[in-house]
Design an enzyme around this catalytic site. Structure first.
Site, PDB file in Angstrom:
ATOM      1  N   LYS A  16       0.879  -1.178   0.000  1.00 35.73           N
ATOM      2  CA  LYS A  16       0.000   0.000   0.000  1.00 35.73           C
ATOM      3  C   LYS A  16       0.914   1.224   0.000  1.00 35.73           C
ATOM      4  CE  LYS A  16      -4.326   1.536   2.100  1.00 35.73           C
ATOM      5  NZ  LYS A  16      -5.015   1.789   0.844  1.00 35.73           N
TER       6      LYS A  16
ATOM      7  N   GLU B   2      -9.588  -5.417  -8.930  1.00 36.74           N
ATOM      8  CA  GLU B   2     -10.326  -4.712  -7.881  1.00 36.74           C
ATOM      9  C   GLU B   2     -10.739  -3.364  -8.428  1.00 36.74           C
ATOM     10  OE1 GLU B   2      -7.605  -4.036  -4.591  1.00 36.74           O
ATOM     11  OE2 GLU B   2      -5.949  -3.667  -5.967  1.00 36.74           O
TER      12      GLU B   2
END
Ligand code: PXG
Length: 292
Positions: free
Chosen positions: A151, A184
Site C-alpha cells: 500500500k 479490484e
C-alpha cells in the site's frame, strides 16, 4: 475544524503540520500508508492494519522508526488529542528527507504522520441503491513492476482509473490486470455472488490484501455462506446475481451496474444486504478501545 496532526512524535495544528519538500514521499511517492476507521470509541482491525503497514514497509526496504506497540499508542493518542469518537485515520510513513536523487540511502530517517479526522462517508442512499461501475482502460499495476500488495504512496494509476470512472459518470472504476482478469476497483476489493456462492479474485491476481476483504470471509463463515477466491473475468460480473465492493472507506457497498449492464436485477441483493448488516454490527461492537 482545527485538527491536531501527529508528525514524528509531536502534535501540530493542521495549518502548521508540514513536511519538507525534500521528503522522498513527495519527490518519488516513496513511502507507505494505511487508512483505518474507528467506530464508537474503538479502532477497527488495528492490528491487521499495523501488520500490513509493516509488510508494505518491509517490501520497499524501509524500517518504520518505531515499534508496532509504540505506533499503536501514537495512533490512539492522536484520536484522543482530537476528541473524536467515530472517524478515519490516515497513517503515512514516508522515506523521509533526502537529496534530489532517487537513492533512498540519502534519507536519514523515515517520517511518521498520523491524521485522525471525521470521514466524509458515502451517502447512505448508495447503500440502498448501489454503485455503478465502468471498466477502466488503465490496468492495475503489474506485480512485476510494483506489487499491489504494497500500500504505497504511488497511487497514480488508481487515480487515473478513478478519473476514467468519473468521466464516464460511474461511481467506481473496475481495474483489470495485464492478462485481462478482474483485480479490484480503484480503492476497494470486489466480490460477486452467483447461486449463493461468494467469490473474489485471489491475492496473486494482483490486488491489495484488503482488511475488509478478510472480514467478509469471516462474516460469510458465520452466516454459513460459501466464500471462495477465484479468478474472475468481466463476464462473471455481468452475469452475477449480486456484486459488492469492500474497503475501509466504503465498508461493504452494493454494486449494481458494470459497463451499463445491470447486475442481477439492478438492485442490491439479499446476501449483500445481510453482509452489510453483519459488518455494521461488527464495527459497532469490536475493536481496540481508545479511551480506556
Ligand atoms: N484496494 C485498493 C487499491 C485500496 O486502496 C482496498 C482495496 C480496500 O482495502 P481495506 O484494507 O481498506 O479493506 C483499498 C483501500 C480512499 C481510500 O480515500 C481508499 C483506501 C483506503 C483508504 C482510503 O478512497 N483503499
Amino acid at each position: 475544524m482545527n485538527l491536531k496532526i501527529y508528525i514524528d512524535g509531536n502534535f501540530y495544528d493542521q495549518a502548521e503540520a508540514k513536511i519538507s519538500v525534500f521528503d522522498h514521499g513527495l519527490l518519488y511517492g516513496d513511502g507507505v500508508f494505511e487508512g483505518i476507521r474507528f467506530y464508537n470509541d474503538r479502532v477497527f482491525r488495528l492490528d491487521e492494519h499495523i501488520e500490513r503497514l509493516w509488510d508494505s514497509a518491509r517490501a520497499i526496504a524501509m524500517d518504520v522508526p518505531m515499534s508496532k506497540s509504540e505506533l499503536i499508542v501514537a495512533i490512539l493518542e492522536t484520536i484522543r488529542q482530537n476528541e473524536l469518537h467515530d472517524g478515519y485515520i490516515r497513517l503515512i510513513v514516508t522515506r523521509g528527507v533526502g537529496s534530489l536523487g532517487l537513492n533512498p540511502d540519502s534519507c536519514r530517517r523515515p517520517s511518521i504522520i498520523i491524521i485522525a479526522a471525521t470521514i466524509a462517508l458515502y451517502p447512505e442512499d448508495l447503500y440502498h441503491k448501489g454503485l455503478t461501475m465502468v471498466t477502466c482502460s488503465t490496468r492495475r499495476m503489474p506485480p512485476a513492476a510494483l506489487s499491489p500488495r504494497v500500500k504505497s504512496l504511488n497511487y497514480l494509476s488508481n487515480v487515473l482509473a478513478k478519473l476514467e470512472a468519473q468521466n464516464a459518470g460511474a461511481g467506481e472504476g473496475l481495474m483489470l490486470n495485464e492478462q485481462g482478469y478482474v483485480t479490484e476497483c480503484t480503492g476497494d476489493n470486489i466480490f460477486v455472488v452467483k447461486k449463493s456462492e461468494i467469490s473474489t479474485p485471489p491475492l496473486n491476481s494482483g490486488i491489495l490484501a484488503g482488511v475488509t476483504r478478510v472480514v467478509v470471509f469471516e462474516l460469510a463463515e458465520r452466516l454459513h455462506l460459501r466464500a471462495v477466491e477465484r479468478e474472475l473475468i468481466r463476464h462473471d460480473i455481468y452475469t452475477a446475481d449480486e456484486c459488492f465492493l469492500t474497503g475501509t472507506a466504503a465498508e461493504v457497498i452494493p454494486a449494481v451496474q458494470l459497463d451499463r449492464r445491470l447486475i442481477g436485477n439492478g438492485h442490491p441483493g439479499p446476501i449483500t444486504l445481510r453482509l452489510i448488516e453483519s459488518f455494521r454490527e461488527l464495527t459497532r461492537t469490536s475493536g481496540t478501545p481508545i479511551y480506556q
